[in-house]
Scaffold this active site. Structure first.
Site, mmCIF file in Angstrom:
data_model
loop_
_atom_site.group_PDB
_atom_site.id
_atom_site.type_symbol
_atom_site.label_atom_id
_atom_site.label_comp_id
_atom_site.label_asym_id
_atom_site.label_seq_id
_atom_site.Cartn_x
_atom_site.Cartn_y
_atom_site.Cartn_z
ATOM 1 N N LYS A 152 -6.528 12.722 -2.084
ATOM 2 C CA LYS A 152 -6.306 11.381 -2.641
ATOM 3 C C LYS A 152 -7.558 10.914 -3.383
ATOM 4 O O LYS A 152 -8.683 11.129 -2.910
ATOM 5 C CB LYS A 152 -5.969 10.415 -1.505
ATOM 6 C CG LYS A 152 -5.629 9.001 -1.961
ATOM 7 C CD LYS A 152 -5.326 8.121 -0.744
ATOM 8 C CE LYS A 152 -4.953 6.703 -1.135
ATOM 9 N NZ LYS A 152 -4.694 5.848 0.045
ATOM 10 N N SER A 208 -0.849 3.298 4.585
ATOM 11 C CA SER A 208 -0.876 4.048 3.319
ATOM 12 C C SER A 208 -0.676 5.548 3.424
ATOM 13 O O SER A 208 -0.534 6.206 2.398
ATOM 14 C CB SER A 208 -2.194 3.773 2.586
ATOM 15 O OG SER A 208 -2.152 2.510 1.960
ATOM 16 N N SER A 240 -0.353 3.435 -0.164
ATOM 17 C CA SER A 240 -1.025 3.766 -1.391
ATOM 18 C C SER A 240 -1.210 5.263 -1.623
ATOM 19 O O SER A 240 -1.517 5.663 -2.751
ATOM 20 C CB SER A 240 -2.404 3.096 -1.426
ATOM 21 O OG SER A 240 -3.232 3.596 -0.396
#
Lengths: 98, 489
Positions: free
Chosen positions: B79, B178, B154
């Site tokens: 990420k 997330s 996210s």
């Protein structure tokens, strides 16, 4: 809970954010709605309840105070918008914001 | 795409080379990512070079009779809020558009030391602030199960990359759900460890008392391996705890007998999509058949999780994001005085949601409002934490839906941030109390969209929940379903 335009401008000032007039109005509406929602916390009796700042058991973490290599200066400065002589270069820092 | 366990087995057996599996991963990204947009950066040359080196290292180890590092030659996505040395790291923000970290996050460094190969950086809501990946400054990620829908967020890029089988595993972060919520929306397995289990060093901070590094995989078994490799105290993060590392393998249990699973009544409110409640209850029936005792439990302060989170996380964010001012990294807006550089750079290069949260957090911390907002939120956080402590005196695990709905349409919540915040109600409590959670697929709704369930456990009991998820995955095949996008793949 309805924020005023002046309050939004004050918060933006504290947060160091330059906002357009349109943003000021949008955030005024949206933040007012969020503050309405969070107001439900006020109804909860928390007398005698300690605050939680960390979920971990309180403790102090110590280490030896020994020098170790820092990050490579060239790689660090390569990320800066402006650098000179191995240092960050910035505009004048004195003076008032108009 | 095989699971991590299968790929590692094939690598060890010499059935496949790292070059082959890495080239396959890169080809899948090239084929599928134009539709999904899970990646912000792909690093094919460096990855193939590392793969060739891994193959040489494996051969040398074999000749010398040595055991190679556990992940040697395994491709991995990261990420884009986790620092990767020499690889652009944007946090999904224009304010870090050109930032190249001079160091690795500890979690990344440990996986690289174990032999993993980074193939790219995945899309995220800007600074991990969001539940749909729509807040990325670089465009939304599309859910592989329905390209018109969000992947969640996210860590939406990481979840979509694993769901579309572009990579076998991707790192995520979980501050308010997330990892777990995008795992649920994309039909993959997502682990959010206990706060303090994995070092946050190099995770570009959003809410420091809530941030955790997590992992998205196809199976709970794979998640356990990554937890094992990333866990442990780190001198560079004072909140990383010195506790024994969880085991690499989930062994010693054939069923769920002796395990008491609590189902909190507050998680089955009227806002929940009926298909989600049905799938979770069906999964609990399977777990009961596997020997678990299922009983109702209560987490009475659940309804306060949204207001508490959105005050504490934004307050911490307003402090953490003060460092982005155009001086040390990122683009700089031009002005005569430095004071104006700060205001203009932040005004121009932060996106709307980030500015909104910085404003909210600044307000909650400001003179005259601190006690009423931030202080009160911290006290109610204590009540939420106590809810879990009391529940775990009665039960071993808590089972709950991950999100009230399946993946929503792109744009469905635009212009109404509060409606989006309310979607986080089931994932926030684990972050506020610091407990671990694992999300895994338990069915589909009428539209064929994945439904996830989460198990939560006491602090540092990740293995207990992963083991239960693993037993469930041995008995079911929801986690093996693939999106139609991959038909013919």
């Amino acid at each position: 809970m309805s924020l005023t335009r002046e309050e939004v401008i004050h918060i933006a000032q504290l947060a160091r954010l330059e906002l357009t007039d349109e943003e000021i109005e949008r955030y005024r509406e949206q933040l007012s709605a969020v503050l309405d929602h969070v107001a439900r916390l006020q109804g909860l009796d928390t007398s005698g309840i300690p605050p939680t700042a960390s979920v971990l058991p309180p403790r102090t973490v110590l280490r030896e105070d020994e020098p170790r290599p820092a990050l490579p200066r060239a790689e660090v400065l390569a990320n800066a918008a402006d650098a000179q002589d191995g240092q960050f270069r910035v505009p004048p820092v004195f003076g008032e914001r108009e | 795409m095989q699971t991590v366990a299968q790929i590692l087995h094939a690598l060890q057996a010499g059935e496949i080379s790292s070059r082959e599996i890495t080239a396959d991963v890169l080809a899948r990204i090239e084929r599928l990512d134009p539709q999904v947009h899970a990646f912000l950066t792909v690093t094919p040359e460096a990855a193939l070079q590392a793969a060739a080196e891994a193959d040489r290292q494996r051969l040398a180890a074999r000749r010398a009779g040595q055991t190679p590092p556990p992940l040697l030659g395994l491709p991995l996505a990261v990420k884009d809020v986790l620092s990767t040395r020499g690889i652009r790291t944007t946090c999904g923000s224009r304010i870090l558009d050109n930032y190249i970290p001079p160091f690795d996050a500890t979690a990344v460094q440990r996986l690289k030391a174990a032999g993993a190969i980074i193939v790219g950086k995945t899309n995220t809501d800007e600074f991990a602030m969001g539940s749909s990946t729509e807040n990325s400054a670089y465009g939304v990620t599309h859910n592989p199960w329905d390209l018109e829908r969000v992947p969640g967020g996210s860590s939406g890029g990481s979840a979509a990359a694993v769901a579309a089988r572009m990579v076998p595993v991707a790192l995520g972060t979980d501050t308010g759900g997330s990892v777990r919520q995008p795992a649920s929306f994309c039909g993959v397995t997502g682990l959010k460890p206990t706060y303090g289990r994995i070092s946050r060093y190099g995770l570009i901070a959003y809410g420091s008392s809530l941030d955790t590094v997590g992992v998205l995989t196809q199976t709970a078994e794979d998640a356990a391996l990554f937890l094992h490799l990333m866990a442990g105290q780190d001198p560079l993060d004072a909140t990383s705890m010195d506790v024994p590392r969880p085991p690499q393998r989930l062994e010693g249990r054939e069923d769920l007998r002796g395990l008491k699973i609590g189902v909190p009544r507050e998680y089955f409110t009227e806002g929940i999509q009926p298909a989600v409640a049905r799938a979770v209850h069906a999964a609990l029936d399977v777990m009961a058949d596997l020997g678990a005792a299922i009983e109702e439990t209560s987490l009475p302060h659940t309804e306060y999780a949204v207001p508490v989170y959105y005050l504490i996380a934004t307050a911490e964010a307003s402090a953490n994001l003060a460092r982005f001012d155009g001086i040390r990294y990122g683009p700089r807006a031009q002005a005569e005085q430095m004071w104006d550089v700060f205001f203009r750079t932040r005004g121009q290069y932060f996106g709307p949601e980030v500015k909104r949260r910085i404003m909210l957090g600044t307000y909650a911390l400001s003179a005259g409002y601190y006690d009423a907002y931030y202080g009160q939120a911290q006290k109610v956080r204590t009540l939420i934490k106590r809810d879990f402590e009391e529940a775990f005196e009665q039960v071993d695990l808590i089972a709950a839906p991950v999100a009230p709905t399946t993946a929503f349409r792109i744009g469905q919540h635009s212009g109404d941030p509060l409606s989006m915040y309310l979607e986080d109600v089931f994932t926030l409590p684990a972050n506020l109390s610091g407990v671990p959670g694992v999300s895994f697929p338990v069915g589909f709704d009428d539209l064929g969209l994945p439904i996830g369930m989460q198990l939560m456990g006491p602090h540092f009991q990740e293995t207990r929940l992963l083991h239960a998820a693993h037993i469930y995955q041995q008995a079911t095949d929801w986690h093996r379903h693939q999106p139609d996008l991959l038909a013919g793949d």
